[in-house]
Design a protein around this motif. Structure first.
Motif, PDB file in Angstrom:
ATOM      1  N   LYS A  68       0.831  -1.197   0.000  1.00 48.21           N
ATOM      2  CA  LYS A  68       0.000   0.000   0.000  1.00 48.21           C
ATOM      3  C   LYS A  68       0.870   1.254   0.000  1.00 48.21           C
ATOM      4  N   ILE A  69       1.972   1.206   0.719  1.00 47.23           N
ATOM      5  CA  ILE A  69       2.894   2.334   0.782  1.00 47.23           C
ATOM      6  C   ILE A  69       3.661   2.480  -0.522  1.00 47.23           C
ATOM      7  N   GLY A  70       3.914   1.360  -1.196  1.00 47.11           N
ATOM      8  CA  GLY A  70       4.708   1.388  -2.417  1.00 47.11           C
ATOM      9  C   GLY A  70       6.164   1.071  -2.154  1.00 47.11           C
ATOM     10  N   ALA A  71       6.396   0.184  -1.194  1.00 54.89           N
ATOM     11  CA  ALA A  71       7.768  -0.182  -0.829  1.00 54.89           C
ATOM     12  C   ALA A  71       8.305  -1.257  -1.759  1.00 54.89           C
ATOM     13  N   LEU A  95      12.169   1.653   4.751  1.00 58.70           N
ATOM     14  CA  LEU A  95      11.597   1.275   3.462  1.00 58.70           C
ATOM     15  C   LEU A  95      12.212   2.065   2.312  1.00 58.70           C
ATOM     16  N   TRP A  96      12.394   1.375   1.179  1.00 55.19           N
ATOM     17  CA  TRP A  96      12.730   2.020  -0.079  1.00 55.19           C
ATOM     18  C   TRP A  96      11.437   2.086  -0.892  1.00 55.19           C
ATOM     19  N   GLY A 100      11.714   6.533  -5.453  1.00 50.29           N
ATOM     20  CA  GLY A 100      13.113   6.832  -5.237  1.00 50.29           C
ATOM     21  C   GLY A 100      13.437   7.416  -3.877  1.00 50.29           C
ATOM     22  N   THR A 101      12.411   7.645  -3.051  1.00 50.63           N
ATOM     23  CA  THR A 101      12.635   8.151  -1.699  1.00 50.63           C
ATOM     24  C   THR A 101      12.649   6.976  -0.720  1.00 50.63           C
ATOM     25  N   MET A 102      12.974   7.276   0.521  1.00 48.73           N
ATOM     26  CA  MET A 102      12.950   6.274   1.582  1.00 48.73           C
ATOM     27  C   MET A 102      11.974   6.724   2.668  1.00 48.73           C
ATOM     28  N   ALA A 103      11.639   5.822   3.575  1.00 44.24           N
ATOM     29  CA  ALA A 103      10.681   6.157   4.630  1.00 44.24           C
ATOM     30  C   ALA A 103      10.858   5.259   5.837  1.00 44.24           C
ATOM     31  N   ALA A 104      10.452   5.783   6.984  1.00 41.79           N
ATOM     32  CA  ALA A 104      10.403   4.999   8.213  1.00 41.79           C
ATOM     33  C   ALA A 104       8.983   4.495   8.412  1.00 41.79           C
ATOM     34  N   LEU A 105       8.868   3.260   8.878  1.00 49.19           N
ATOM     35  CA  LEU A 105       7.573   2.688   9.253  1.00 49.19           C
ATOM     36  C   LEU A 105       7.679   2.228  10.693  1.00 49.19           C
ATOM     37  N   ASP A 106       6.792   2.732  11.532  1.00 43.96           N
ATOM     38  CA  ASP A 106       6.812   2.383  12.946  1.00 43.96           C
ATOM     39  C   ASP A 106       5.461   1.795  13.330  1.00 43.96           C
ATOM     40  N   TYR A 107       5.480   0.641  13.992  1.00 42.05           N
ATOM     41  CA  TYR A 107       4.252  -0.007  14.433  1.00 42.05           C
ATOM     42  C   TYR A 107       3.917   0.414  15.863  1.00 42.05           C
ATOM     43  N   PRO A 138      16.644  10.955  -0.141  1.00 46.39           N
ATOM     44  CA  PRO A 138      15.575  11.848   0.316  1.00 46.39           C
ATOM     45  C   PRO A 138      14.479  11.104   1.075  1.00 46.39           C
ATOM     46  N   VAL A 139      13.961  11.748   2.103  1.00 43.98           N
ATOM     47  CA  VAL A 139      12.836  11.215   2.884  1.00 43.98           C
ATOM     48  C   VAL A 139      11.788  12.311   2.968  1.00 43.98           C
ATOM     49  N   GLU A 140      10.642  12.071   2.378  1.00 42.97           N
ATOM     50  CA  GLU A 140       9.586  13.077   2.312  1.00 42.97           C
ATOM     51  C   GLU A 140       8.391  12.751   3.189  1.00 42.97           C
ATOM     52  N   ARG A 141       8.321  11.513   3.633  1.00 41.07           N
ATOM     53  CA  ARG A 141       7.202  11.095   4.470  1.00 41.07           C
ATOM     54  C   ARG A 141       7.581   9.841   5.231  1.00 41.07           C
ATOM     55  N   GLY A 142       6.828   9.581   6.301  1.00 39.29           N
ATOM     56  CA  GLY A 142       7.001   8.363   7.068  1.00 39.29           C
ATOM     57  C   GLY A 142       5.626   7.821   7.396  1.00 39.29           C
TER      58      GLY A 142
END
Length: 202
Positions: A68-71, A95-96, A100-107, A138-142
């Motif tokens: 859903k995130i597109g990882a 997550l990649w 082309g950006t990366m993101a953090a996912l926290d449960y 680049p990280v634009e969202r988490g």
């Protein structure tokens, strides 16, 4: 690997959890890190360990959330440390993304919500700063996933304003650590009710 940085007890770094505790009440920082008075969490070890087991089961095999995130790639339970940012911590997932950006996912083992807790947003921004610094991407969202009664996935914007606020919090904490002055307590009396330091906080 890029995120496997070495730090030791002499490296002045704090964790996102410590930042959140400071937001909750600045005196947490003073009692924990200046006076070195523990929260006595060890008395709740069995409760915490049981909760950890439930949380781990709740967060396993969440591939549909990543889709859903597109990882396109992930690393789990990643230790991140940056003396430059003065931050260190373990993020649930790095997550990649397809763009082309990366993101953090926290449960979070919490009931579903329409919007993320401000404290959780702060944690995501701090982890995002670490990811951007260490991986050089680049990280634009988490993302925060509330998984106690399902899988509520919420996006957190990581922009210049959010990063500036997070950096200000880190700076505020180090001012307390360096001056060792007792900060003003939280303005919310409700937060004092369950505080482990309420009997010694004057």
């Amino acid at each position: 690997m890029a995120h496997l940085l070495v730090d030791n007890e002499f490296t002045p770094m704090i964790t996102p959890t410590e930042v959140v505790e400071h937001v909750y009440c600045p005196r947490f920082t003073w009692f924990m890190n200046v006076q070195h008075i523990p929260q006595h969490e060890e008395t709740r070890f069995k409760v915490l360990k049981g909760r950890e087991v439930h949380q781990r089961r709740a967060t396993e095999n969440r591939d549909y959330l990543r889709r859903k995130i597109g990882a396109t790639k992930r690393e789990i339970e990643v230790y991140l440390a940056s003396p430059k940012l003065r931050l260190r911590g373990i993020v649930d997932e790095v997550l990649w993304l397809k763009d082309g950006t990366m993101a953090a996912l926290d449960y979070k083992f919490t009931e579903s919500r329409q919007s993320a807790f401000k404290t959780h947003e702060t944690q995501i921004v701090l982890y995002s700063m670490l990811i951007q610094e260490i991986y050089g991407q680049p990280v634009e969202r988490g993302f925060v996933a509330y998984v106690r009664d399902g899988s509520q996935l919420l996006e957190v914007a990581v922009n210049n304003s959010a990063i500036s606020k997070a950096k200000k919090l880190v700076e505020d904490i180090f001012v307390v650590l360096q001056t060792e002055r007792l900060p003003v307590r939280t303005s919310s009396k409700l937060r004092c009710v369950d505080c482990c330091y309420r009997n010694i906080c004057v």
